[in-house]
Write a protein that holds these residues in place. Structure first.
Motif, PDB file in Angstrom:
ATOM      1  N   ASP A 174       0.801  -1.232   0.000  1.00  0.00           N
ATOM      2  CA  ASP A 174       0.000   0.000   0.000  1.00  0.00           C
ATOM      3  C   ASP A 174       0.832   1.280   0.000  1.00  0.00           C
ATOM      4  N   GLY A 175       0.423   2.255  -0.777  1.00  0.00           N
ATOM      5  CA  GLY A 175       0.794   3.657  -0.552  1.00  0.00           C
ATOM      6  C   GLY A 175       2.139   4.145  -1.060  1.00  0.00           C
TER       7      GLY A 175
ATOM      8  N   PRO B  38       5.960   7.767  -0.643  1.00  0.00           N
ATOM      9  CA  PRO B  38       4.598   8.194  -0.977  1.00  0.00           C
ATOM     10  C   PRO B  38       4.640   9.387  -1.924  1.00  0.00           C
TER      11      PRO B  38
ATOM     12  N   SER C 152      -3.963  10.091  -2.278  1.00  0.00           N
ATOM     13  CA  SER C 152      -4.019   8.642  -2.486  1.00  0.00           C
ATOM     14  C   SER C 152      -5.313   8.272  -3.203  1.00  0.00           C
ATOM     15  N   TRP C 153      -5.359   7.028  -3.681  1.00  0.00           N
ATOM     16  CA  TRP C 153      -6.491   6.504  -4.452  1.00  0.00           C
ATOM     17  C   TRP C 153      -6.945   5.222  -3.777  1.00  0.00           C
ATOM     18  N   GLN C 154      -8.227   5.126  -3.490  1.00  0.00           N
ATOM     19  CA  GLN C 154      -8.786   3.946  -2.841  1.00  0.00           C
ATOM     20  C   GLN C 154      -9.298   3.005  -3.946  1.00  0.00           C
TER      21      GLN C 154
ATOM     22  N   SER D 234      -5.185   1.121  -0.831  1.00  0.00           N
ATOM     23  CA  SER D 234      -4.991   2.431  -1.454  1.00  0.00           C
ATOM     24  C   SER D 234      -3.549   2.558  -1.942  1.00  0.00           C
ATOM     25  N   PHE D 235      -3.354   3.413  -2.916  1.00  0.00           N
ATOM     26  CA  PHE D 235      -1.999   3.676  -3.400  1.00  0.00           C
ATOM     27  C   PHE D 235      -1.821   5.168  -3.616  1.00  0.00           C
ATOM     28  N   ALA D 236      -0.554   5.579  -3.728  1.00  0.00           N
ATOM     29  CA  ALA D 236      -0.243   7.008  -3.866  1.00  0.00           C
ATOM     30  C   ALA D 236      -0.664   7.515  -5.238  1.00  0.00           C
TER      31      ALA D 236
ATOM     32  N   GLU E 277      -4.957   2.677 -12.825  1.00  0.00           N
ATOM     33  CA  GLU E 277      -5.482   2.802 -11.459  1.00  0.00           C
ATOM     34  C   GLU E 277      -6.296   1.566 -11.072  1.00  0.00           C
TER      35      GLU E 277
ATOM     36  N   THR F 110       2.398   5.901  -9.606  1.00  0.00           N
ATOM     37  CA  THR F 110       1.024   5.395  -9.559  1.00  0.00           C
ATOM     38  C   THR F 110       0.036   6.551  -9.551  1.00  0.00           C
ATOM     39  N   GLY F 111      -1.178   6.252  -9.996  1.00  0.00           N
ATOM     40  CA  GLY F 111      -2.225   7.273 -10.011  1.00  0.00           C
ATOM     41  C   GLY F 111      -3.049   7.155 -11.278  1.00  0.00           C
TER      42      GLY F 111
END
Ligand code: NAD
Length: 502
Positions: A16-17, A27, A33-35, A47-49, A195, A222-223
């Motif tokens: 995560d993250g 991060p 962040s994205w759930q 979640s990730f950054a 994503e 990421t994103g």
């Protein structure tokens, strides 16, 4: 019982993250962040950054440094080959974990993650295949054309910093199809996963770094498309964008590349036809076409043969075979080995597909299977039942637009010329299929169809075969020698051997 992927999530331990930028797992700078919600259950899985413009700039600068000064582009061929083989071995060794991560990401069932083109094994094969090119692709030595005696040579140089932007549907294959040839050619690579399939790609990047790819040569940001993807495609420090995804975003990549003349490869959508003749194994054709729009990805596959063009003499037999398979497709918990098909990736995509089904009925196509959504335990997921429309005309919306869901459009034809005319009447050109036992017809049509890959009585994606689209299905080819070469620039070097030319 309510469907839940939570126990699997706890067992896998999601990374995560964090993302890997400028030599560190870190991060995002602005803490966004994205759930991620699971497509089959609607649960929040992790979640990730979200990388903003600053994070992307840090990654591009680090990739530039690694390209200009780092070891990777300068490694001896033998050393680079060894690292790429180590990458393949690491992927194979962690296949079970990667399959589970994918099931948590995009909901592709474990049963389908063992099928070759969507397996971890294919990604490892792609790394091994491209390791094989490292010491085999060079330039030419050419004779003098005019003037005095001189040496004329060509070299292949790595193109530089590559941004690899991925879709979510086949992360093993599509990650490898970009990262392996780019690294093999000596480029430095920044990966941006979708994503909807981020955790799988984060883990693959971590495995490759552990296998010996030096920091700077491989990073991951990421994103979602905005802001992360957009920041990458407009960044002047990126030399090449290698993109797989929708035609709409592909167009934005071309527009964004204009300012700095970035090199661009695009693998986009499709509306691939399958042509079925009376002499074919019609049951096989019906099952294969329906399987391609349902099994595994529920039709969320670029190359799925979504338009079945069937000779009138075997039209009913084809429909019966497709309907039979439609009734056998199971969907639900992706970790259940008996489950064959996934949910659609998002509520938005589910609603889009249901919209196409309504449009198909409104425009006069005959619904002969599906068209519904399941209720009960599965109602919280983005499932759509395997759907078949008969009596489709090629001017109907469902025959022209990429639906990206479990919907097969079946169109009748009377002769070969009519079939080819309908098949080629599309803006796309990714794949096509021909079902016949007449060898001459098979090859005649393989040549006449305007598509990047034509399958005769079956279809497979192979690491050593070029894969890509005619028309608006893309630019360039992945797979094989052409993919490796697309991560290089060709350079000519000239040296007079006498005084005459000087
Ligand atoms: P998409 O275009 O929505 O997204 C693809 C990637 O682009 C994602 O990483 C996304 O975050 C990113 N992105 C979105 N907007 C962006 C922007 N403005 N700038 C930069 N990046 C941006 O596609 P998707 O839904 O992930 O995938 C489905 C599509 O991909 C379908 O059209 C399918 O046919 C195509 N596809 C093609 C192939 C092929 O090999 N030809 C393979 C798989 C999928």
């Amino acid at each position: 019982m309510t469907l839940s992927v939570q126990p699997h999530r706890d067992a896998v331990g999601l990374p995560d993250g964090l993302m890997f930028v400028d030599g560190k797992w870190r991060p995002g700078q602005d803490g966004a962040s994205w759930q991620h919600r699971h497509p089959a259950t609607g649960e929040e899985v992790g979640s990730f950054a979200v990388a903003g413009a600053q994070d992307v700039d840090d990654a591009v600068r680090a990739a530039r440094r690694a390209f200009d000064e780092g070891p990777w582009p300068r490694l001896r061929a033998g050393q680079r080959i060894r690292v790429l083989h180590a990458c393949a071995a690491a992927l194979r060794e962690h296949a079970d974990e990667l399959r589970a991560l994918q099931a948590l990401d995009n909901g592709v069932p474990l049963s389908f993650a063992s099928v070759y083109a969507t397996s971890v094994g294919v990604a490892a094969d792609v790394f091994e295949h491209h390791a094989g090119w490292v010491d085999k692709i060079g330039g030419q030595t050419l004779p003098p054309f005019q003037g005095g005696d001189h040496l004329a040579m060509t070299f292949r140089e790595p193109v530089g910093v590559v941004a690899a932007i991925l879709p979510w549907n086949a992360p093993f294959l599509l990650f490898a199809q970009k990262v392996a040839p780019a690294l093999a050619a000596g480029c430095t690579v920044i990966v941006k996963p979708s994503e909807h399939a981020t955790f799988t790609v984060l883990r693959m990047v971590a495995l490759l770094l552990e296998a010996g790819v030096p920091e700077g040569a491989l990073q991951v940001v990421t994103g979602p498309g905005e802001p992360t993807g957009q920041a990458l495609i407009v960044h002047p420090g990126v030399d090449k964008v290698s993109f797989t995804g929708s035609r709409a975003v592909g167009r934005r990549v071309i527009e964004a590349s204009a300012g700095t003349m970035k090199r661009v490869s695009l693998e986009l959508g499709g509306k691939s036809p399958a042509l079925v003749f009376p002499d074919a194994d019609v049951n096989l054709a019906g099952m294969t076409a329906m399987g391609m729009v349902t099994m595994g990805l529920s039709g969320q596959a670029c190359v799925a043969h979504t338009r079945a063009l069937v000779h009138r003499d075997v039209y009913d037999q084809f429909l019966a075979a497709a309907q039979l398979l439609a009734g056998m497709i199971t969907y639900g918990d992706p970790f259940d080995p008996a489950v064959l098909a996934s949910a659609l990736i998002s509520e938005k995509q589910r609603d889009r597909v249901m919209g196409y089904i309504e449009t198909g009925e409104r425009e006069g196509a005959r619904l002969v299977a599906g068209g519904t959504r399941p209720d009960g335990d599965l109602a919280a997921g983005n499932f759509v039942a395997p759907t078949i429309f008969a009596d489709v005309r090629n001017d109907m919306t469902i025959a022209r637009e990429e639906i990206f869901g479990p919907v097969l459009a079946v169109l009748p034809f009377d002769d070969e010329d009519e079939a080819v005319r309908i098949a080629n009447d599309t803006e796309y050109g990714l794949g096509a299929g021909v079902y016949t036992t007449d060898v001459r017809r098979a090859f005649r049509l393989a040549r006449r169809l305007r598509a990047g890959t034509v399958g005769i009585n079956g279809f497979q994606v192979e690491p050593h075969l070029p894969f890509g689209g005619f028309q608006q299905s893309g630019l360039g080819r992945e797979g094989g020698q052409s993919a490796f070469e697309s991560y290089t620039e060709l350079k000519s070097v000239l040296m007079p051997l006498t005084e005459e030319l000087m």
